[in-house]
Motif scaffolding. Sequence first.
Motif, PDB file in Angstrom:
ATOM      1  N   ILE A 159      -5.715  -7.383  -3.483  1.00 23.96           N
ATOM      2  CA  ILE A 159      -7.114  -7.451  -3.123  1.00 23.96           C
ATOM      3  C   ILE A 159      -7.491  -6.923  -1.726  1.00 23.96           C
ATOM      4  O   ILE A 159      -8.446  -6.339  -1.260  1.00 23.96           O
ATOM      5  CB  ILE A 159      -7.614  -8.883  -3.100  1.00 23.96           C
ATOM      6  CG1 ILE A 159      -7.578  -9.142  -4.874  1.00 23.96           C
ATOM      7  CG2 ILE A 159      -8.969  -8.998  -2.518  1.00 23.96           C
ATOM      8  CD1 ILE A 159      -7.913 -10.790  -4.901  1.00 23.96           C
ATOM      9  N   ILE A 160      -6.576  -7.276  -0.667  1.00 27.72           N
ATOM     10  CA  ILE A 160      -6.741  -6.617   0.761  1.00 27.72           C
ATOM     11  C   ILE A 160      -6.767  -5.106   0.720  1.00 27.72           C
ATOM     12  O   ILE A 160      -7.781  -4.484   1.305  1.00 27.72           O
ATOM     13  CB  ILE A 160      -5.550  -7.210   1.697  1.00 27.72           C
ATOM     14  CG1 ILE A 160      -5.680  -8.751   1.950  1.00 27.72           C
ATOM     15  CG2 ILE A 160      -5.413  -6.532   2.917  1.00 27.72           C
ATOM     16  CD1 ILE A 160      -4.491  -9.330   2.536  1.00 27.72           C
ATOM     17  N   ASN A 161      -5.992  -4.737   0.111  1.00 24.15           N
ATOM     18  CA  ASN A 161      -5.954  -3.126  -0.231  1.00 24.15           C
ATOM     19  C   ASN A 161      -6.956  -2.499  -0.718  1.00 24.15           C
ATOM     20  O   ASN A 161      -7.565  -1.466  -0.278  1.00 24.15           O
ATOM     21  CB  ASN A 161      -4.648  -2.698  -1.025  1.00 24.15           C
ATOM     22  CG  ASN A 161      -3.222  -2.854  -0.015  1.00 24.15           C
ATOM     23  OD1 ASN A 161      -3.231  -2.383   1.232  1.00 24.15           O
ATOM     24  ND2 ASN A 161      -2.019  -3.120  -0.510  1.00 24.15           N
ATOM     25  N   TRP A 162      -7.424  -3.009  -1.728  1.00 24.91           N
ATOM     26  CA  TRP A 162      -8.593  -2.319  -2.386  1.00 24.91           C
ATOM     27  C   TRP A 162      -9.852  -2.444  -1.448  1.00 24.91           C
ATOM     28  O   TRP A 162     -10.609  -1.767  -1.458  1.00 24.91           O
ATOM     29  CB  TRP A 162      -8.614  -3.181  -3.655  1.00 24.91           C
ATOM     30  CG  TRP A 162      -7.936  -2.923  -5.017  1.00 24.91           C
ATOM     31  CD1 TRP A 162      -7.290  -3.624  -5.674  1.00 24.91           C
ATOM     32  CD2 TRP A 162      -8.045  -2.005  -5.793  1.00 24.91           C
ATOM     33  NE1 TRP A 162      -6.569  -3.003  -6.647  1.00 24.91           N
ATOM     34  CE2 TRP A 162      -7.200  -1.713  -6.882  1.00 24.91           C
ATOM     35  CE3 TRP A 162      -8.716  -0.446  -5.748  1.00 24.91           C
ATOM     36  CZ2 TRP A 162      -6.990  -0.700  -7.694  1.00 24.91           C
ATOM     37  CZ3 TRP A 162      -8.648   0.481  -6.499  1.00 24.91           C
ATOM     38  CH2 TRP A 162      -7.704   0.491  -7.444  1.00 24.91           C
ATOM     39  N   PHE A 191       0.987  -1.162   0.095  1.00 21.80           N
ATOM     40  CA  PHE A 191       0.094   0.008  -0.086  1.00 21.80           C
ATOM     41  C   PHE A 191       0.856   1.283   0.005  1.00 21.80           C
ATOM     42  O   PHE A 191       0.635   1.994  -0.858  1.00 21.80           O
ATOM     43  CB  PHE A 191      -0.925  -0.025   1.050  1.00 21.80           C
ATOM     44  CG  PHE A 191      -1.936   1.134   1.064  1.00 21.80           C
ATOM     45  CD1 PHE A 191      -2.769   1.406   0.615  1.00 21.80           C
ATOM     46  CD2 PHE A 191      -1.521   2.228   2.146  1.00 21.80           C
ATOM     47  CE1 PHE A 191      -3.729   2.523   0.680  1.00 21.80           C
ATOM     48  CE2 PHE A 191      -2.471   3.487   2.120  1.00 21.80           C
ATOM     49  CZ  PHE A 191      -3.600   3.499   1.442  1.00 21.80           C
ATOM     50  N   ARG A 192       1.854   1.283   0.841  1.00 21.30           N
ATOM     51  CA  ARG A 192       2.944   2.328   0.883  1.00 21.30           C
ATOM     52  C   ARG A 192       3.529   2.598  -0.470  1.00 21.30           C
ATOM     53  O   ARG A 192       3.739   3.823  -0.903  1.00 21.30           O
ATOM     54  CB  ARG A 192       3.737   2.351   2.035  1.00 21.30           C
ATOM     55  CG  ARG A 192       3.156   2.373   3.369  1.00 21.30           C
ATOM     56  CD  ARG A 192       4.039   2.031   4.501  1.00 21.30           C
ATOM     57  NE  ARG A 192       3.398   1.937   5.870  1.00 21.30           N
ATOM     58  CZ  ARG A 192       3.189   3.041   6.586  1.00 21.30           C
ATOM     59  NH1 ARG A 192       3.533   4.299   6.336  1.00 21.30           N
ATOM     60  NH2 ARG A 192       2.484   2.754   7.713  1.00 21.30           N
ATOM     61  N   SER A 193       3.786   1.371  -1.122  1.00 20.55           N
ATOM     62  CA  SER A 193       4.431   1.559  -2.226  1.00 20.55           C
ATOM     63  C   SER A 193       3.897   2.243  -3.395  1.00 20.55           C
ATOM     64  O   SER A 193       4.163   3.163  -4.060  1.00 20.55           O
ATOM     65  CB  SER A 193       5.332   0.321  -2.786  1.00 20.55           C
ATOM     66  OG  SER A 193       4.176  -0.471  -3.141  1.00 20.55           O
ATOM     67  N   HIS A 194       2.369   1.859  -3.250  1.00 21.19           N
ATOM     68  CA  HIS A 194       1.599   2.603  -4.387  1.00 21.19           C
ATOM     69  C   HIS A 194       1.137   3.793  -3.998  1.00 21.19           C
ATOM     70  O   HIS A 194       0.877   5.001  -4.768  1.00 21.19           O
ATOM     71  CB  HIS A 194       0.145   1.674  -4.279  1.00 21.19           C
ATOM     72  CG  HIS A 194       0.220   0.352  -5.056  1.00 21.19           C
ATOM     73  ND1 HIS A 194       0.872   0.089  -6.397  1.00 21.19           N
ATOM     74  CD2 HIS A 194      -0.112  -0.893  -4.722  1.00 21.19           C
ATOM     75  CE1 HIS A 194       0.939  -1.326  -6.544  1.00 21.19           C
ATOM     76  NE2 HIS A 194       0.372  -1.887  -5.733  1.00 21.19           N
ATOM     77  N   SER A 195       1.027   4.129  -2.738  1.00 19.64           N
ATOM     78  CA  SER A 195       0.785   5.462  -2.130  1.00 19.64           C
ATOM     79  C   SER A 195       1.828   6.497  -2.563  1.00 19.64           C
ATOM     80  O   SER A 195       1.550   7.600  -3.029  1.00 19.64           O
ATOM     81  CB  SER A 195       0.756   5.613  -0.558  1.00 19.64           C
ATOM     82  OG  SER A 195      -0.517   4.826  -0.032  1.00 19.64           O
ATOM     83  N   ARG A 196       3.320   6.277  -2.773  1.00 20.49           N
ATOM     84  CA  ARG A 196       4.169   6.920  -3.325  1.00 20.49           C
ATOM     85  C   ARG A 196       3.792   7.458  -4.622  1.00 20.49           C
ATOM     86  O   ARG A 196       3.936   8.508  -4.989  1.00 20.49           O
ATOM     87  CB  ARG A 196       5.426   6.407  -3.170  1.00 20.49           C
ATOM     88  CG  ARG A 196       6.085   6.448  -1.564  1.00 20.49           C
ATOM     89  CD  ARG A 196       7.610   5.984  -1.815  1.00 20.49           C
ATOM     90  NE  ARG A 196       7.903   4.601  -2.194  1.00 20.49           N
ATOM     91  CZ  ARG A 196       7.966   3.716  -1.317  1.00 20.49           C
ATOM     92  NH1 ARG A 196       7.541   3.729  -0.013  1.00 20.49           N
ATOM     93  NH2 ARG A 196       8.153   2.425  -1.843  1.00 20.49           N
TER      94      ARG A 196
END
Length: 81
Positions: A65-68, A19-24
């Motif tokens: 899927i967890i993050n979505w 999640f943090r890598s996508h948030s960047r």
Amino acid sequence: MELFNKNFDKTLKDADTLFRSHSREKDDSWKVIDIADLEKGLFKDIDEFENARTNEDKYHELLDIINWALMLATRIKQESK
């Protein structure tokens, strides 16, 4: 407070890291995009999970899927207030 009696600590940590890598890359855009778009992302990754060939690929898709699911649940809860 212990979440899930610490049964899922490693998986939740991996999901948080992803999640943090996508948030960047995307910042907090999930907080303002349409809920329908979050649903599409969830279903897209479910499809990718179903088509994954290796357990490693399946695990990665499950983290997505967890993050979505968390983003979608948060948005739905906010909309229902």
